[in-house]
Design a protein around this motif. Sequence first.
Motif, PDB file in Angstrom:
ATOM      1  N   PRO A 116       0.759  -1.329  -0.079  1.00 32.98           N
ATOM      2  CA  PRO A 116      -0.003   0.013   0.031  1.00 32.98           C
ATOM      3  C   PRO A 116       0.626   1.028  -0.168  1.00 32.98           C
ATOM      4  CG  PRO A 116      -0.051  -0.928   2.089  1.00 32.98           C
ATOM      5  CD  PRO A 116       0.634  -2.028   1.204  1.00 32.98           C
ATOM      6  N   GLU A 117       0.457   2.133  -0.666  1.00 36.44           N
ATOM      7  CA  GLU A 117       0.865   3.618  -0.709  1.00 36.44           C
ATOM      8  C   GLU A 117       0.552   4.166   0.749  1.00 36.44           C
ATOM      9  OE1 GLU A 117       1.205   7.993  -3.238  1.00 36.44           O
ATOM     10  OE2 GLU A 117       0.018   6.343  -3.760  1.00 36.44           O
ATOM     11  N   THR A 118       1.704   4.921   1.197  1.00 41.69           N
ATOM     12  CA  THR A 118       1.520   5.633   2.198  1.00 41.69           C
ATOM     13  C   THR A 118       1.922   6.984   2.330  1.00 41.69           C
ATOM     14  OG1 THR A 118       3.617   5.068   3.442  1.00 41.69           O
ATOM     15  CG2 THR A 118       1.780   3.618   3.924  1.00 41.69           C
ATOM     16  N   ARG A 119       1.076   8.082   2.758  1.00 43.97           N
ATOM     17  CA  ARG A 119       1.307   9.432   2.542  1.00 43.97           C
ATOM     18  C   ARG A 119       1.157  10.005   3.843  1.00 43.97           C
ATOM     19  NH1 ARG A 119       2.321  10.295  -2.418  1.00 43.97           N
ATOM     20  NH2 ARG A 119       2.641  12.676  -2.066  1.00 43.97           N
ATOM     21  N   ALA A 173      12.602   1.928  18.145  1.00 45.75           N
ATOM     22  CA  ALA A 173      13.384   1.209  19.073  1.00 45.75           C
ATOM     23  C   ALA A 173      12.780  -0.445  19.153  1.00 45.75           C
ATOM     24  CB  ALA A 173      13.377   1.490  20.575  1.00 45.75           C
ATOM     25  N   THR A 174      12.277  -0.803  18.167  1.00 44.31           N
ATOM     26  CA  THR A 174      11.789  -1.967  18.244  1.00 44.31           C
ATOM     27  C   THR A 174      12.983  -3.235  17.851  1.00 44.31           C
ATOM     28  OG1 THR A 174      10.366  -3.700  16.764  1.00 44.31           O
ATOM     29  CG2 THR A 174      11.172  -1.818  15.507  1.00 44.31           C
ATOM     30  N   LEU A 175      12.838  -4.252  18.275  1.00 44.62           N
ATOM     31  CA  LEU A 175      13.851  -5.110  18.291  1.00 44.62           C
ATOM     32  C   LEU A 175      14.161  -5.663  16.637  1.00 44.62           C
ATOM     33  CD1 LEU A 175      13.308  -7.565  21.405  1.00 44.62           C
ATOM     34  CD2 LEU A 175      15.151  -6.025  21.083  1.00 44.62           C
ATOM     35  N   ARG A 176      13.004  -5.368  15.831  1.00 41.64           N
ATOM     36  CA  ARG A 176      13.292  -5.865  14.178  1.00 41.64           C
ATOM     37  C   ARG A 176      14.117  -4.879  13.719  1.00 41.64           C
ATOM     38  NH1 ARG A 176       8.741  -7.628  10.607  1.00 41.64           N
ATOM     39  NH2 ARG A 176      10.409  -8.994   9.942  1.00 41.64           N
ATOM     40  N   THR A 177      14.518  -3.770  14.408  1.00 40.95           N
ATOM     41  CA  THR A 177      15.841  -2.937  13.739  1.00 40.95           C
ATOM     42  C   THR A 177      17.093  -3.826  13.636  1.00 40.95           C
ATOM     43  OG1 THR A 177      16.261  -1.894  15.762  1.00 40.95           O
ATOM     44  CG2 THR A 177      14.969  -0.964  14.690  1.00 40.95           C
ATOM     45  N   TYR A 178      17.302  -4.651  14.560  1.00 42.24           N
ATOM     46  CA  TYR A 178      18.425  -5.545  14.519  1.00 42.24           C
ATOM     47  C   TYR A 178      18.461  -6.545  13.109  1.00 42.24           C
ATOM     48  CZ  TYR A 178      19.898  -4.009  18.985  1.00 42.24           C
ATOM     49  OH  TYR A 178      20.107  -3.142  20.179  1.00 42.24           O
ATOM     50  N   GLU A 179      17.079  -6.899  12.917  1.00 44.18           N
ATOM     51  CA  GLU A 179      16.817  -7.715  11.834  1.00 44.18           C
ATOM     52  C   GLU A 179      17.131  -6.918  10.473  1.00 44.18           C
ATOM     53  OE1 GLU A 179      13.384 -10.227   9.648  1.00 44.18           O
ATOM     54  OE2 GLU A 179      13.073  -9.215  11.659  1.00 44.18           O
ATOM     55  N   MET A 180      16.693  -5.693  10.608  1.00 45.51           N
ATOM     56  CA  MET A 180      16.781  -4.760   9.171  1.00 45.51           C
ATOM     57  C   MET A 180      18.207  -4.312   9.294  1.00 45.51           C
ATOM     58  SD  MET A 180      13.741  -2.153  10.753  1.00 45.51           S
ATOM     59  CE  MET A 180      13.837  -0.820   9.673  1.00 45.51           C
ATOM     60  N   ALA A 181      19.023  -4.306  10.128  1.00 46.80           N
ATOM     61  CA  ALA A 181      20.507  -3.838   9.840  1.00 46.80           C
ATOM     62  C   ALA A 181      21.282  -4.981   9.566  1.00 46.80           C
ATOM     63  CB  ALA A 181      21.096  -3.381  11.114  1.00 46.80           C
ATOM     64  N   GLY A 182      20.721  -6.249  10.222  1.00 47.13           N
ATOM     65  CA  GLY A 182      21.722  -7.361   9.611  1.00 47.13           C
ATOM     66  C   GLY A 182      21.529  -7.912   8.161  1.00 47.13           C
ATOM     67  N   ARG A 183      20.232  -7.443   7.622  1.00 48.94           N
ATOM     68  CA  ARG A 183      20.177  -7.772   6.258  1.00 48.94           C
ATOM     69  C   ARG A 183      20.601  -6.554   5.342  1.00 48.94           C
ATOM     70  NH1 ARG A 183      15.601 -11.017   5.173  1.00 48.94           N
ATOM     71  NH2 ARG A 183      15.698 -10.090   2.857  1.00 48.94           N
ATOM     72  N   LEU A 184      20.846  -5.452   5.744  1.00 53.67           N
ATOM     73  CA  LEU A 184      21.717  -4.492   4.888  1.00 53.67           C
ATOM     74  C   LEU A 184      23.100  -4.985   5.122  1.00 53.67           C
ATOM     75  CD1 LEU A 184      20.157  -1.160   6.155  1.00 53.67           C
ATOM     76  CD2 LEU A 184      20.051  -2.080   3.661  1.00 53.67           C
ATOM     77  N   LEU A 244      24.480  -7.868   5.276  1.00 50.92           N
ATOM     78  CA  LEU A 244      24.743  -9.106   4.558  1.00 50.92           C
ATOM     79  C   LEU A 244      24.376  -9.007   3.061  1.00 50.92           C
ATOM     80  CD1 LEU A 244      23.120 -11.441   7.299  1.00 50.92           C
ATOM     81  CD2 LEU A 244      25.491 -11.389   6.942  1.00 50.92           C
ATOM     82  N   GLY A 245      23.963  -7.880   2.876  1.00 52.37           N
ATOM     83  CA  GLY A 245      23.763  -7.670   1.411  1.00 52.37           C
ATOM     84  C   GLY A 245      22.353  -8.279   0.938  1.00 52.37           C
ATOM     85  N   LEU A 246      21.475  -8.448   1.958  1.00 49.33           N
ATOM     86  CA  LEU A 246      20.190  -9.028   1.414  1.00 49.33           C
ATOM     87  C   LEU A 246      19.159  -8.066   1.112  1.00 49.33           C
ATOM     88  CD1 LEU A 246      19.809 -11.707   4.254  1.00 49.33           C
ATOM     89  CD2 LEU A 246      20.562 -12.031   1.899  1.00 49.33           C
ATOM     90  N   GLU A 247      17.909  -8.308   0.536  1.00 52.90           N
ATOM     91  CA  GLU A 247      16.820  -7.530   0.277  1.00 52.90           C
ATOM     92  C   GLU A 247      16.527  -6.632   1.451  1.00 52.90           C
ATOM     93  OE1 GLU A 247      13.386  -7.549  -2.967  1.00 52.90           O
ATOM     94  OE2 GLU A 247      13.451  -9.289  -1.503  1.00 52.90           O
ATOM     95  N   PRO A 248      16.326  -5.326   1.476  1.00 50.64           N
ATOM     96  CA  PRO A 248      16.178  -4.619   2.735  1.00 50.64           C
ATOM     97  C   PRO A 248      14.921  -4.640   3.311  1.00 50.64           C
ATOM     98  CG  PRO A 248      16.128  -2.992   0.837  1.00 50.64           C
ATOM     99  CD  PRO A 248      16.752  -4.580   0.299  1.00 50.64           C
ATOM    100  N   LEU A 249      14.613  -4.450   4.469  1.00 52.71           N
ATOM    101  CA  LEU A 249      13.479  -4.715   5.345  1.00 52.71           C
ATOM    102  C   LEU A 249      13.339  -3.192   5.848  1.00 52.71           C
ATOM    103  CD1 LEU A 249      11.276  -6.469   6.632  1.00 52.71           C
ATOM    104  CD2 LEU A 249      12.902  -6.430   8.662  1.00 52.71           C
ATOM    105  N   ARG A 250      12.075  -2.702   5.667  1.00 46.51           N
ATOM    106  CA  ARG A 250      11.891  -1.334   5.879  1.00 46.51           C
ATOM    107  C   ARG A 250      10.548  -1.086   6.825  1.00 46.51           C
ATOM    108  NH1 ARG A 250      13.206  -0.820   0.269  1.00 46.51           N
ATOM    109  NH2 ARG A 250      15.121   0.026  -0.175  1.00 46.51           N
ATOM    110  N   TRP A 251      10.414  -0.244   7.320  1.00 48.25           N
ATOM    111  CA  TRP A 251       9.371   0.236   7.938  1.00 48.25           C
ATOM    112  C   TRP A 251       8.332   0.643   6.976  1.00 48.25           C
ATOM    113  CZ3 TRP A 251      13.572   2.841  10.373  1.00 48.25           C
ATOM    114  CH2 TRP A 251      13.887   2.458  11.853  1.00 48.25           C
ATOM    115  N   LEU A 252       6.947   0.491   7.190  1.00 50.26           N
ATOM    116  CA  LEU A 252       6.011   0.988   6.180  1.00 50.26           C
ATOM    117  C   LEU A 252       5.265   2.132   7.049  1.00 50.26           C
ATOM    118  CD1 LEU A 252       4.084   0.486   3.657  1.00 50.26           C
ATOM    119  CD2 LEU A 252       2.799  -1.043   5.148  1.00 50.26           C
ATOM    120  N   PHE A 253       5.849   3.356   6.572  1.00 47.75           N
ATOM    121  CA  PHE A 253       5.263   4.375   7.121  1.00 47.75           C
ATOM    122  C   PHE A 253       5.349   5.741   5.930  1.00 47.75           C
ATOM    123  CE2 PHE A 253       9.101   4.422   9.651  1.00 47.75           C
ATOM    124  CZ  PHE A 253       9.854   5.442   9.084  1.00 47.75           C
TER     125      PHE A 253
END
Length: 235
Positions: free
Chosen positions: A7-10, A213-224, A226-235
Amino acid sequence: MDSSGVPETRQCLVKLSQCEILDTWYTTGLRGTGSNDLRVDDLFVKAEHTFSFQDPSLVKRPGPLYAFPLMFAAKASAPALGVARHAVDAFIKAAARKSARRYTVGDSMEPLRMARDDVFVQDAVGRAETLLASARAYQFEVIGDLWTTLVNGKPPTPTQIARFTTTHTHVIGSCVDVVQLVCKAAGGTAVYQKGPYDRCLRDVLTMNQHVVATLRTYEMAGRLLLGLEPLRWLF
């Protein structure tokens, strides 16, 4: 929805008078922020009064302040650092004027002394100060490094974005550890609302639940990293 079903968010800029404020902010801490929910019904917002973080051409102005759209979040950890600083300072001050609780050693009473003479108090202050100083140094290191890159007119590297993403989780989490350590060492007096520790603990725990400060930020950073497809916030 885009072709992938995202979904597009604005973000929309509207007058407060066009919104209904919902009195929902009854929380553990940060009670003074008044971060209530808002409701907007059937309001048309002109396109020029909106923007989307998903827009690849979002940056419209030159200069380092606008080059990285998420830079607005760089301030998120600062209040937690201030709260932790206050808690440590209050504990040091109290330890110098409060008598230590006396125990018996064998058949005798421990000698009179101040709280600061207790080894566990000295240990807590040393640990808390070290934790706080290291968290603050990390905040300045990460944001300073990113800012230097933006000032030089270069885009942030994946490593810089990864470190930026986890900065708030790490720093705010460290501040929680600092305040909890001080509260534990302060003993029963820490639970009274009239003292300095109760509010510090409630506020920093509430900050720690924010989405930045969600714990998922570590997952987001780890993917970056490791050169994987980025995980991002949806906002």
